[in-house]
Design a protein around this motif. Structure first.
Motif, PDB file in Angstrom:
ATOM      1  N   HIS A  47       0.801  -1.229   0.000  1.00  0.00           N
ATOM      2  CA  HIS A  47       0.000   0.000   0.000  1.00  0.00           C
ATOM      3  C   HIS A  47       0.830   1.273   0.000  1.00  0.00           C
ATOM      4  N   PHE A  48       2.055   1.222   0.506  1.00  0.00           N
ATOM      5  CA  PHE A  48       2.801   2.464   0.716  1.00  0.00           C
ATOM      6  C   PHE A  48       4.030   2.617  -0.175  1.00  0.00           C
ATOM      7  N   PHE A  49       4.223   1.693  -1.105  1.00  0.00           N
ATOM      8  CA  PHE A  49       5.336   1.816  -2.041  1.00  0.00           C
ATOM      9  C   PHE A  49       4.836   1.561  -3.458  1.00  0.00           C
ATOM     10  N   PRO A  50       5.530   2.091  -4.474  1.00  0.00           N
ATOM     11  CA  PRO A  50       5.034   2.007  -5.855  1.00  0.00           C
ATOM     12  C   PRO A  50       4.809   0.560  -6.307  1.00  0.00           C
ATOM     13  N   ALA A  51       3.693   0.345  -6.991  1.00  0.00           N
ATOM     14  CA  ALA A  51       3.382  -0.992  -7.502  1.00  0.00           C
ATOM     15  C   ALA A  51       4.355  -1.414  -8.589  1.00  0.00           C
ATOM     16  N   SER A  52       5.048  -0.437  -9.185  1.00  0.00           N
ATOM     17  CA  SER A  52       6.009  -0.752 -10.244  1.00  0.00           C
ATOM     18  C   SER A  52       7.280  -1.417  -9.707  1.00  0.00           C
ATOM     19  N   GLN A  53       7.517  -1.306  -8.400  1.00  0.00           N
ATOM     20  CA  GLN A  53       8.702  -1.925  -7.815  1.00  0.00           C
ATOM     21  C   GLN A  53       8.484  -3.426  -7.638  1.00  0.00           C
ATOM     22  N   ALA A  54       9.589  -4.168  -7.608  1.00  0.00           N
ATOM     23  CA  ALA A  54       9.519  -5.603  -7.343  1.00  0.00           C
ATOM     24  C   ALA A  54       8.989  -5.834  -5.930  1.00  0.00           C
ATOM     25  N   GLU A  55       8.285  -6.944  -5.735  1.00  0.00           N
ATOM     26  CA  GLU A  55       7.685  -7.227  -4.435  1.00  0.00           C
ATOM     27  C   GLU A  55       8.732  -7.333  -3.334  1.00  0.00           C
ATOM     28  N   TRP A  56       9.888  -7.945  -3.651  1.00  0.00           N
ATOM     29  CA  TRP A  56      10.922  -8.107  -2.633  1.00  0.00           C
ATOM     30  C   TRP A  56      11.478  -6.750  -2.204  1.00  0.00           C
ATOM     31  N   LEU A  57      11.536  -5.805  -3.183  1.00  0.00           N
ATOM     32  CA  LEU A  57      12.072  -4.480  -2.855  1.00  0.00           C
ATOM     33  C   LEU A  57      11.106  -3.721  -1.963  1.00  0.00           C
ATOM     34  N   ARG A  58       9.817  -3.812  -2.279  1.00  0.00           N
ATOM     35  CA  ARG A  58       8.822  -3.130  -1.437  1.00  0.00           C
ATOM     36  C   ARG A  58       8.817  -3.698  -0.018  1.00  0.00           C
ATOM     37  N   GLN A  59       8.951  -5.021   0.095  1.00  0.00           N
ATOM     38  CA  GLN A  59       8.966  -5.630   1.427  1.00  0.00           C
ATOM     39  C   GLN A  59      10.226  -5.237   2.189  1.00  0.00           C
ATOM     40  N   ALA A  60      11.350  -5.159   1.462  1.00  0.00           N
ATOM     41  CA  ALA A  60      12.590  -4.725   2.103  1.00  0.00           C
ATOM     42  C   ALA A  60      12.460  -3.287   2.613  1.00  0.00           C
ATOM     43  N   GLU A  61      11.790  -2.431   1.844  1.00  0.00           N
ATOM     44  CA  GLU A  61      11.588  -1.044   2.267  1.00  0.00           C
ATOM     45  C   GLU A  61      10.665  -0.978   3.491  1.00  0.00           C
ATOM     46  N   ALA A  62       9.651  -1.839   3.514  1.00  0.00           N
ATOM     47  CA  ALA A  62       8.755  -1.861   4.671  1.00  0.00           C
ATOM     48  C   ALA A  62       9.497  -2.295   5.926  1.00  0.00           C
ATOM     49  N   PHE A  63      10.357  -3.312   5.812  1.00  0.00           N
ATOM     50  CA  PHE A  63      11.141  -3.738   6.970  1.00  0.00           C
ATOM     51  C   PHE A  63      12.183  -2.680   7.348  1.00  0.00           C
ATOM     52  N   GLY A  64      12.602  -1.886   6.365  1.00  0.00           N
ATOM     53  CA  GLY A  64      13.482  -0.768   6.679  1.00  0.00           C
ATOM     54  C   GLY A  64      12.780   0.249   7.577  1.00  0.00           C
TER      55      GLY A  64
END
Length: 425
Positions: A47-64
């Motif tokens: 919900h809070f990161f661009p859908a164009s990014q890879a799923e692993w990258l968005r999850q890494a940003e969320a854990f960041g």
């Protein structure tokens, strides 16, 4: 091991029981608010990161963002502890609940990336930092508050009940997430249902803040204030000048605490899934059993310090912690269908966690007690809480016993540190 000759337990009064209940409830809610972010990180990332990014990258940003809360703990805890030693425990103890409730509620209401764009993750970062600052003051402030309210011979019990409340917050978070998935369809949870735990946590946090208004300042601080013995200079300066040994020992015992909680409870599900191919459902149930038994063990072990010497209990608990870790990661894999029992056993072996705050409370005089606990606990938790997952992840490819070996090593360090820790009246 003989009981302490000066142990003369007295019953807790109704007023002290009320204080314990309010403190434990608030602590549980704060830890609940803090940990549900981790349980829902995958949905938050969507919900809070661009859908164009890879799923692993968005999850890494969320854990960041989740990790940003840990980084904010030392600074927030030290600032609140400073005012707790100078202006009073009660004010800061109430402020920490408000500082947690507001961002938690806003997280549940905050629009996502599609609506706000880059403002959404940046706002989420600010809210997460606020949560980290709040949690940095909650545990040390709570331990100081209840210990200074406790009657003679009941400090260990009072502190243990609060510690049990803090770990109970992790258990509460797990239960709420399980109920959420049981009550709502997966697409509903992904769409808006994930917001419910945050809204619940925020509302109950405001309730806890309101109830804490009825708490009284601790007798110890009132007496220091009347005698003009509160810290006139920076408490941190006094600590670094006169209490370096207490700081070092407290940081080492906190390292053991983080290893017990992170390795035996929080990291256990993914490690068992990866190393031994245990199903996610089984590991979640095992994690709940471990957390429940951890909560019980810390209360029991803390209360025993009212009767038996702390140093002797530290040695026994360090050995028990090592046995629990070896059983969970060394024996349980050979009996995969009994994982829940082994996880519960490892939780029962985590009584050392309950001794850590007792040791820290005794390591510092009342004038700088809040700051001493906050400085030692939060810096150590930020460093080792962040490094432990990386260390375990790098060692497990070499041996599946790496998590157990790590816990055994920290148990040895913690037992020595608790033995060498100074004790103030």
């Amino acid at each position: 091991m003989l009981p302490r000759p000066d142990a003369v337990p007295s019953a807790l009064s109704l007023s002290q029981l009320r204080i314990l209940a309010l403190a434990s409830l608030g602590g549980a809610l704060e830890f609940y608010d803090f940990v549900i972010f981790a349980f829902l990180a995958k949905l938050i990332a969507a919900h809070f990161f661009p859908a164009s990014q890879a799923e692993w990258l968005r999850q890494a940003e969320a854990f960041g963002l989740f990790g940003a809360g840990y980084l904010a703990r030392p600074l927030g805890g030290l600032v609140m502890a400073h005012f707790g030693d100078v202006s009073g425990r009660k004010k800061v103890f109430t402020l920490s609940v408000l500082l947690m409730a507001v961002p938690t509620l806003l997280m549940g209401l905050l629009p996502g990336y599609e609506t706000l764009g880059v403002v959404a993750p940046l706002t989420l970062l600010v809210l997460r930092v606020m949560q980290g600052a709040a949690i940095g003051g909650e545990a040390p402030g709570g331990w100081v508050f209840v210990s200074e309210h406790a009657s003679a011979g009941r400090t260990g019990l009072a502190t243990g009940l609060l510690t049990g409340g803090l770990t109970g917050g992790i258990l509460l978070g797990s239960i709420i997430i399980l109920l959420l998935h049981a009550a709502l369809a997966p697409d509903v949870v992904s769409s808006w249902g994930w917001r419910i735990p945050f809204v619940i946590g925020g509302i109950f946090g405001f309730g806890a803040m309101f109830l804490r208004r009825w708490l009284e300042e601790t007798p110890v601080f009132r007496e220091m204030h009347e005698r003009a013995e509160t810290a006139e200079t920076l408490p941190a300066k006094i600590l670094l000048r006169d209490h370096r040994r207490g700081i070092l020992c407290s940081m080492m015992t906190t390292w053991t605490l983080t290893a017990a909680i992170v390795v035996l409870v929080l990291m256990m599900p993914p490690l068992m899934q990866t190393l031994h191919h245990v199903s996610p459902a089984e590991t979640m149930i095992a994690s709940l059993a471990a957390t429940l038994c951890l909560t019980v063990s810390v209360v029991v072990m803390s209360s025993l310090t009212d009767i038996f010497p702390l140093k002797g209990l530290g040695v026994i608990s360090g050995v028990a912690l090592s046995v629990g870790a070896l059983g969970l990661y060394g024996i349980a894999p050979y009996f995969p269908h009994m994982l829940t029992l082994w996880a519960a056993f490892s939780g029962l072996c985590c009584g050392f966690v309950g001794l850590v705050p007792i040791g820290m409370l005794r390591a510092f005089p009342a004038m700088v007690r809040f700051s001493g606990l906050s400085l030692s606990y939060n810096i150590s938790y930020a460093v080792f809480g962040g490094l432990t997952p990386a260390i375990i992840s790098s060692l497990t490819p070499h041996t599946p016993l790496a998590p157990a070996i790590y816990v055994v090593f920290t148990a040895l360090i913690g037992s020595i540190a608790l033995w060498r820790s100074p004790e103030n009246a």
